[in-house]
Design an enzyme around this catalytic site. Sequence first.
Site, short mmCIF file in Angstrom:
data_model
loop_
_atom_site.label_atom_id
_atom_site.label_comp_id
_atom_site.label_asym_id
_atom_site.label_seq_id
_atom_site.Cartn_x
_atom_site.Cartn_y
_atom_site.Cartn_z
N ARG A 82 -32.27 -24.51 12.25
CA ARG A 82 -33.20 -24.98 11.21
C ARG A 82 -32.82 -26.39 10.83
NH1 ARG A 82 -36.31 -23.70 6.43
NH2 ARG A 82 -37.10 -25.76 5.93
N ARG A 92 -40.88 -25.49 11.92
CA ARG A 92 -39.48 -25.07 11.85
C ARG A 92 -39.23 -23.89 12.76
NH1 ARG A 92 -41.58 -23.79 6.16
NH2 ARG A 92 -41.89 -25.96 6.52
#
Length: 160
Positions: A82, A92
């Site tokens: 992330r 993401r």
Amino acid sequence: MNTAILLLGGNLGNIAQTFAYAGLYIEAIAYEKPRKSNTYISKPWGFEANEEFLNQAIEMQTQLSAEVLLARLQLIENIFLRKRTGKGYESRSLDIDILFFNSEIIETQTLQIPHPRLHLRNFTLKPLAELIPEFEHPVLHKTIKKLLADSPDKSEVKPI
């Protein structure tokens, strides 16, 4: 014992596989096996991207405090690479939000519970309505089912 309601989200890479592995890490920090909603697919919310998002709600029992749970969840996000750029909404690999922690209202520099925008987003409300439809939002004093019915978000969110 605390009950935490989480939302997993992501749109980069093999998200279904990421959710499966992230679920194992979450299970490892839970007191007992967490309950999970189906996985839902939707268009990006708040920004443009080519990849659709997957989301899943998880209910877990934990002896951790909300702050310690947040730190552990951020470690799990880091395992799945992330990246946080601070530029607002963006694609993401994995995002794990704490939506509710018991029925507590928590406001610190790093944590706001209930999540401040969950009632505006169908990609959050649909999995929640499956998992905890009668749970009452501790600030808005409406059930998840009612929040979904009243949602201003008209985007399509489908189970996969």
